[in-house]
Design a protein around this motif. Structure first.
Motif, PDB file in Angstrom:
ATOM      1  N   LYS A   1       0.832  -1.209   0.000  1.00  0.00           N
ATOM      2  CA  LYS A   1       0.000   0.000   0.000  1.00  0.00           C
ATOM      3  C   LYS A   1       0.866   1.260   0.000  1.00  0.00           C
ATOM      4  O   LYS A   1       0.579   2.230  -0.691  1.00  0.00           O
ATOM      5  CB  LYS A   1      -0.919   0.008   1.229  1.00  0.00           C
ATOM      6  CG  LYS A   1      -2.007  -1.040   1.195  1.00  0.00           C
ATOM      7  CD  LYS A   1      -3.286  -0.456   0.635  1.00  0.00           C
ATOM      8  CE  LYS A   1      -4.459  -1.398   0.847  1.00  0.00           C
ATOM      9  NZ  LYS A   1      -5.720  -0.823   0.382  1.00  0.00           N
ATOM     10  N   ILE A   2       1.930   1.233   0.807  1.00  0.00           N
ATOM     11  CA  ILE A   2       2.847   2.374   0.855  1.00  0.00           C
ATOM     12  C   ILE A   2       3.479   2.582  -0.523  1.00  0.00           C
ATOM     13  O   ILE A   2       3.558   3.710  -1.026  1.00  0.00           O
ATOM     14  CB  ILE A   2       3.948   2.165   1.924  1.00  0.00           C
ATOM     15  CG1 ILE A   2       3.337   2.101   3.338  1.00  0.00           C
ATOM     16  CG2 ILE A   2       5.010   3.251   1.829  1.00  0.00           C
ATOM     17  CD1 ILE A   2       2.716   3.393   3.842  1.00  0.00           C
ATOM     18  N   GLU A   3       3.900   1.495  -1.157  1.00  0.00           N
ATOM     19  CA  GLU A   3       4.504   1.602  -2.490  1.00  0.00           C
ATOM     20  C   GLU A   3       3.496   2.106  -3.514  1.00  0.00           C
ATOM     21  O   GLU A   3       3.819   2.956  -4.354  1.00  0.00           O
ATOM     22  CB  GLU A   3       5.058   0.251  -2.940  1.00  0.00           C
ATOM     23  CG  GLU A   3       5.742   0.325  -4.304  1.00  0.00           C
ATOM     24  CD  GLU A   3       6.444  -0.964  -4.693  1.00  0.00           C
ATOM     25  OE1 GLU A   3       7.292  -0.907  -5.607  1.00  0.00           O
ATOM     26  OE2 GLU A   3       6.158  -2.014  -4.087  1.00  0.00           O
ATOM     27  N   GLU A   4       2.266   1.612  -3.419  1.00  0.00           N
ATOM     28  CA  GLU A   4       1.236   2.016  -4.378  1.00  0.00           C
ATOM     29  C   GLU A   4       0.921   3.512  -4.262  1.00  0.00           C
ATOM     30  O   GLU A   4       0.711   4.198  -5.260  1.00  0.00           O
ATOM     31  CB  GLU A   4      -0.040   1.192  -4.136  1.00  0.00           C
ATOM     32  CG  GLU A   4      -1.078   1.330  -5.230  1.00  0.00           C
ATOM     33  CD  GLU A   4      -2.367   0.575  -4.903  1.00  0.00           C
ATOM     34  OE1 GLU A   4      -3.352   0.803  -5.633  1.00  0.00           O
ATOM     35  OE2 GLU A   4      -2.397  -0.220  -3.938  1.00  0.00           O
ATOM     36  N   GLY A   5       0.901   4.024  -3.026  1.00  0.00           N
ATOM     37  CA  GLY A   5       0.589   5.436  -2.831  1.00  0.00           C
ATOM     38  C   GLY A   5       1.783   6.360  -2.926  1.00  0.00           C
ATOM     39  O   GLY A   5       1.718   7.421  -3.549  1.00  0.00           O
ATOM     40  N   PHE A   6       2.905   5.963  -2.304  1.00  0.00           N
ATOM     41  CA  PHE A   6       4.061   6.849  -2.159  1.00  0.00           C
ATOM     42  C   PHE A   6       5.264   6.452  -3.016  1.00  0.00           C
ATOM     43  O   PHE A   6       6.235   7.201  -3.091  1.00  0.00           O
ATOM     44  CB  PHE A   6       4.528   6.855  -0.698  1.00  0.00           C
ATOM     45  CG  PHE A   6       3.599   7.542   0.269  1.00  0.00           C
ATOM     46  CD1 PHE A   6       2.675   8.481  -0.156  1.00  0.00           C
ATOM     47  CD2 PHE A   6       3.676   7.255   1.630  1.00  0.00           C
ATOM     48  CE1 PHE A   6       1.841   9.122   0.751  1.00  0.00           C
ATOM     49  CE2 PHE A   6       2.845   7.889   2.552  1.00  0.00           C
ATOM     50  CZ  PHE A   6       1.924   8.820   2.107  1.00  0.00           C
ATOM     51  N   GLY A   7       5.244   5.260  -3.615  1.00  0.00           N
ATOM     52  CA  GLY A   7       6.403   4.776  -4.358  1.00  0.00           C
ATOM     53  C   GLY A   7       6.607   5.487  -5.681  1.00  0.00           C
ATOM     54  O   GLY A   7       5.841   6.398  -6.044  1.00  0.00           O
TER      55      GLY A   7
END
Length: 361
Positions: free
Chosen positions: A35-41
């Motif tokens: 989720k972090i990668e999808e939003g902030f990556g």
């Protein structure tokens, strides 16, 4: 209800933020890396939102409902709430910033304060060197005493949830960066005295009808990338003649420029708490977490007449004394030659201000 209505069409695609339930966010043993990668990556929008944060909806409404009352205080009272010595970075600010056209921004008023510390430092040298970080809060204790309580309550909640977001960011980054000399985002943010809240009030449309500035995509807030570490955002609250209404124009709202140079409109629910990555985090994470340029578009047309807008942002940033170790490769500010250097956040800010000032003068 989300930050957007559906009354008109726009040619720009509208995308929903990646969302994380608060119940998962608060658990340290839940792996949220995808989720972090999808939003902030590197391929993300640089923004995600947290759902079902306990108490958030009430605190958001309490503070945003005070925004029109603050803006409608007598001019002489608001003058007493200004602080020119901090370049209007504490207290009330109206018409002190410039729009992209170069004209003074009279479309919105801002109220700045540190929701955690009223007096970050008493060191006069530091206050003069870093006025936007080291100044003291000003509160309208007689004119609007509720403001201090509501501002601090919402600001502290956004910081607390932001530290949970930061923890999962650190977990994601640590999978790729084995030797993070700065100790990660949680360590940087939890020890900072620099966090800054900004309560924004956008004046009713009839007060600036006919302005060409209202026609542009960045009519309410110009294109920029947040400078700090992590920004917490509430969904805006719209009112006409003191009565809350949905956003009157679906084209109004937050726009983001993606890493592939595409412009998209981004929406999230009014009871969701959104977070955006700032440039400092992108640089220190070696590009694993990415900041994106964004702007805010004002509503247009007859439906937007007499409509005001209130919102709140918390800029979470390192302490002015925090040493930042800049990596060998960085996509941002290459001309500042920061590769392999070690600067405090205050020194880094000075360099950026120097770059901005010289590019504008």
């Amino acid at each position: 209800m989300s930050c957007s209505s559906s009354s008109s069409e726009t040619s720009v695609p509208t995308l929903r933020t990646v969302t994380i339930p608060y119940s998962e966010l608060k658990e340290k043993d839940v792996d949220l890396s995808s989720k972090i990668e999808e939003g902030f990556g590197p391929n993300g929008l640089g923004i995600l939102s947290i759902t079902d944060v306990p108490g958030f909806s009430l605190l958001r409404r309490s503070l945003l409902n005070l925004s029109p009352r603050l803006a409608s205080l007598p001019e002489e009272m608001k003058k007493e709430l200004e602080d020119p010595s901090t370049r209007y970075n504490f207290g009330w600010s109206h018409g002190k910033e410039k729009l992209e056209s170069g004209k003074p921004d009279i479309l919105k008023g801002s109220y700045y304060a540190n929701p955690i510390l009223d007096v970050p430092t008493t060191d006069e040298h530091l206050i003069q060197r870093y006025p936007s970080y080291c100044g003291s809060n000003i509160w309208p204790n007689y004119a609007l005493p509720e403001l201090e309580v509501a501002f601090k309550a919402l600001g502290k909640l956004i910081l607390d949830v932001g530290l949970m977001v930061a923890y999962h960011c650190d977990q994601y980054v640590s999978k790729g960066m084995k030797d993070n000399e700065d100790g990660g985002l949680v360590k940087i943010l939890s020890s900072s005295r620099c966090h800054k809240g900004r309560l924004l009030y956008y004046f009713p449309a009839h007060q600036y009808d006919g302005s060409k500035d209202v026609d542009s995509m960045s009519s309410w807030c110009g294109w920029h990338t947040d400078h700090g570490s992590l920004t917490g955002l509430t969904c805006a609250l719209f009112k006409r003649d003191g009565v809350e209404i949905p956003c009157p124009d679906s084209a109004a709202g937050l726009y983001i420029r993606t890493r592939t140079d595409q412009i998209v409109k981004v929406i999230y629910g009014e009871d969701e708490l959104a977070y955006q990555i700032g440039e400092t985090t992108e640089i220190l994470s070696g590009g694993y977490l990415c900041a994106t340029p964004h702007c805010v578009r004002a509503p247009k047309g007859a439906a937007a007449s007499n409509v005001d807008r209130s919102t709140f942002a918390l800029f979470m940033q390192p302490d002015w004394d925090q040493k930042l170790n800049f990596p060998e490769e960085a996509r941002l500010h290459k001309e500042l030659k920061l590769a392999n250097s070690c600067l405090t956040f205050g020194e880094y800010t000075e360099k950026l201000l120097g770059k901005y000032y010289h590019s504008r003068s």
